[in-house]
Design a protein around this motif. Structure first.
Motif, PDB file in Angstrom:
ATOM      1  N   THR A 299       0.835  -1.207   0.000  1.00 20.02           N
ATOM      2  CA  THR A 299       0.000   0.000   0.000  1.00 20.02           C
ATOM      3  C   THR A 299       0.864   1.248   0.000  1.00 20.02           C
ATOM      4  OG1 THR A 299      -1.808  -1.123   1.147  1.00 20.02           O
ATOM      5  CG2 THR A 299      -1.752   1.287   1.286  1.00 20.02           C
ATOM      6  N   ARG A 300       1.883   1.269   0.846  1.00 19.01           N
ATOM      7  CA  ARG A 300       2.774   2.436   0.907  1.00 19.01           C
ATOM      8  C   ARG A 300       3.498   2.643  -0.420  1.00 19.01           C
ATOM      9  NH1 ARG A 300       0.222   5.167   4.453  1.00 19.01           N
ATOM     10  NH2 ARG A 300       0.614   4.656   6.645  1.00 19.01           N
ATOM     11  N   LEU A 301       3.916   1.561  -1.061  1.00 23.82           N
ATOM     12  CA  LEU A 301       4.599   1.697  -2.345  1.00 23.82           C
ATOM     13  C   LEU A 301       3.666   2.312  -3.383  1.00 23.82           C
ATOM     14  CD1 LEU A 301       7.065   1.237  -4.134  1.00 23.82           C
ATOM     15  CD2 LEU A 301       6.221  -1.070  -4.585  1.00 23.82           C
ATOM     16  N   ALA A 302       2.414   1.881  -3.400  1.00 20.08           N
ATOM     17  CA  ALA A 302       1.445   2.451  -4.343  1.00 20.08           C
ATOM     18  C   ALA A 302       1.248   3.944  -4.084  1.00 20.08           C
ATOM     19  CB  ALA A 302       0.111   1.712  -4.224  1.00 20.08           C
ATOM     20  N   GLN A 303       1.181   4.325  -2.819  1.00 17.82           N
ATOM     21  CA  GLN A 303       1.005   5.736  -2.479  1.00 17.82           C
ATOM     22  C   GLN A 303       2.220   6.557  -2.900  1.00 17.82           C
ATOM     23  OE1 GLN A 303       0.342   5.067   1.704  1.00 17.82           O
ATOM     24  NE2 GLN A 303      -1.882   5.338   1.514  1.00 17.82           N
ATOM     25  N   VAL A 304       3.416   6.012  -2.690  1.00 19.77           N
ATOM     26  CA  VAL A 304       4.638   6.725  -3.063  1.00 19.77           C
ATOM     27  C   VAL A 304       4.721   6.884  -4.580  1.00 19.77           C
ATOM     28  CG1 VAL A 304       7.171   6.560  -3.125  1.00 19.77           C
ATOM     29  CG2 VAL A 304       5.935   6.118  -0.993  1.00 19.77           C
ATOM     30  N   GLU A 305       4.373   5.832  -5.320  1.00 18.76           N
ATOM     31  CA  GLU A 305       4.409   5.934  -6.784  1.00 18.76           C
ATOM     32  C   GLU A 305       3.421   6.987  -7.280  1.00 18.76           C
ATOM     33  OE1 GLU A 305       6.491   4.590  -8.972  1.00 18.76           O
ATOM     34  OE2 GLU A 305       7.584   3.812  -7.261  1.00 18.76           O
ATOM     35  N   ALA A 306       2.240   7.051  -6.665  1.00 21.41           N
ATOM     36  CA  ALA A 306       1.263   8.059  -7.063  1.00 21.41           C
ATOM     37  C   ALA A 306       1.759   9.470  -6.752  1.00 21.41           C
ATOM     38  CB  ALA A 306      -0.072   7.795  -6.355  1.00 21.41           C
ATOM     39  N   ALA A 307       2.323   9.646  -5.569  1.00 21.47           N
ATOM     40  CA  ALA A 307       2.839  10.961  -5.190  1.00 21.47           C
ATOM     41  C   ALA A 307       4.020  11.356  -6.053  1.00 21.47           C
ATOM     42  CB  ALA A 307       3.235  10.959  -3.710  1.00 21.47           C
ATOM     43  N   ARG A 308       4.875  10.401  -6.380  1.00 17.82           N
ATOM     44  CA  ARG A 308       6.016  10.699  -7.249  1.00 17.82           C
ATOM     45  C   ARG A 308       5.535  11.157  -8.618  1.00 17.82           C
ATOM     46  NH1 ARG A 308       8.549   6.187  -6.925  1.00 17.82           N
ATOM     47  NH2 ARG A 308      10.266   6.792  -5.570  1.00 17.82           N
ATOM     48  N   SER A 309       4.504  10.541  -9.132  1.00 16.63           N
ATOM     49  CA  SER A 309       3.957  10.958 -10.424  1.00 16.63           C
ATOM     50  C   SER A 309       3.452  12.395 -10.371  1.00 16.63           C
ATOM     51  CB  SER A 309       2.832  10.012 -10.851  1.00 16.63           C
ATOM     52  OG  SER A 309       3.340   8.716 -11.123  1.00 16.63           O
ATOM     53  N   LEU A 310       2.873  12.788  -9.239  1.00 16.51           N
ATOM     54  CA  LEU A 310       2.442  14.178  -9.072  1.00 16.51           C
ATOM     55  C   LEU A 310       3.643  15.117  -9.077  1.00 16.51           C
ATOM     56  CD1 LEU A 310       0.275  16.328  -8.481  1.00 16.51           C
ATOM     57  CD2 LEU A 310       0.551  15.788  -6.039  1.00 16.51           C
TER      58      LEU A 310
END
Length: 390
Positions: A299-310
């Motif tokens: 879950t944390r990895l998915a959140q980090v990937e989404a934030a990195r894309s932003l």
């Protein structure tokens, strides 16, 4: 079970070009060869040695977006994001912020607002790492609220006279050049702020005291004192009374940089947690076999990937000259809080070892705490977003 080599992580989104990946490789090699073997000693000493910054200057890492005439590389905001992300992945937040304050929070004031004479005089040495810069805007009672600044500067003939103090100044002890904000307008005109160039050793200017911090131990941080500090009139940086706008403009870049640094830290922390969980045995099996741990880290990895894309999207839009005030505020609020959530879980899954100073995750957790404060507190960023929603 797959190996989790940190060199495996390389973004492949279409934002990045070949020169960005060459830059990433250069930074990663430098960190592996010159930073990681020594950085524990810098944590103990409380500062990054100047020769390390000079080496970074020689590699072209301190002038990524500046003009080639002064030694810069003339790259873009995405290149700055690459630098910040890789510095964050070093696991030493104090080293990272020492560099980023110099490259992306202090020296841009000179590059964007300096006269040709000021730029020719100072910029080559800043890009080469021969001189280190700090920006002095924060005061004990004026952080995110710049209009509450109390430090003053008054014109006296061919000089400006500065009086007041600055707090929480990164590179405050060892910098050679300070870009200082002070009130120059009449009382009650809160936004009449101007910027000034102050060199180390100027009479009336001193380091009042070094500050001991919760984290970022290898960044030197200080309170600065200005008592009838006289500087030449030509040390005014930009237009008189326009410093508030210069500060707020550069904060946009600063917040992109801090978001990228935070996501570099978060992604590396997840890698370390996965490495630990796949090796640590408990109750007859690796921790990784516990579904709750696997799922939390996923879950944390998915959140980090989404934030990195932003972060990447925001940097790309900034490089195109678009207005991204709302998006930058999103980056700062989201990434500053998320990196702390990631560190909490990664330390938790390290168990008792996560609480021991010899582990990277313990240091990274301390270093991350300021990410939701410095450069604009989360609460202030959310208000900036909200104002632009209606």
């Amino acid at each position: 079970m797959t190996s989790h080599d940190p060199s495996d992580f390389k973004p492949t989104l279409p934002f990045f070009r070949h020169e960005h990946e060459l830059l990433r490789d250069t930074i990663r090699r430098f960190i592996a060869d010159r930073v990681l073997p020594q950085a524990d000693a810098w944590e103990e000493a409380g500062f990054v040695p100047r020769e390390i910054l000079r080496e970074m200057g020689e590699l072209g890492l301190l002038g990524i977006r500046y003009d080639s005439r002064h030694g810069g590389s003339e790259l873009d905001t995405l290149a700055t994001v690459v630098l910040a992300e890789e510095l964050g992945r070093s696991t030493y937040g104090g080293f990272a912020v020492t560099v980023l304050v110099h490259t992306d929070m202090a020296s841009p004031h000179l590059f964007h607002a300096g006269t040709p004479e000021q730029i020719d005089r100072y910029m080559p040495d800043l890009i080469a790492g021969k001189k280190i810069a700090a920006v002095a805007m924060t005061e004990a009672g004026a952080g995110s609220d710049l209009a509450s600044m109390r430090m003053t500067a008054r014109r006296d003939g061919n000089e400006w006279v500065l009086n007041g103090s600055k707090m929480f100044i990164t590179n405050g002890i060892h910098a050679d050049l300070y870009f200082v904000a002070a009130k120059t307008g009449a009382p009650g005109r809160n936004r009449d702020i101007s910027m000034f160039i102050v060199e180390k050793g100027t009479p009336g200017f001193s380091v009042a005291r070094p500050l001991k911090k919760h984290g970022w131990l290898s960044s030197d941080t200080a309170e600065l004192s200005f008592i009838d500090c006289r500087i030449p009139a030509e040390n005014l940086l930009g237009q008189e009374g326009k410093g508030f706008y210069a500060l707020t403009r550069n904060l946009q870049n600063e917040r992109i940089v801090l978001g990228a640094q935070a996501m570099g830290e978060a992604s590396r922390a997840i890698e370390l947690a996965v490495e630990w969980a796949t090796q640590r045995q408990a109750f007859g099996a690796a921790l990784w076999e516990k579904q709750t741990i696997r799922h939390r880290l996923a879950t944390r990895l998915a959140q980090v990937e989404a934030a990195r894309s932003l972060v990447y999207s925001c940097a790309w839009r900034d490089a195109q000259g678009q207005q991204v005030v709302k998006e930058v505020s999103m980056v700062k609020a989201l990434c500053g809080d998320l990196v702390n959530q990631v560190m909490y879980d990664c330390l938790q899954f390290h168990g008792g070892m996560g609480f021991i100073r010899e582990t990277a995750i313990e240091r990274m957790t301390r270093d991350a705490r300021v990410q939701s404060i410095g450069g604009g507190a989360t609460e202030v960023m959310l208000e900036e977003i909200a104002k632009r929603m209606v």
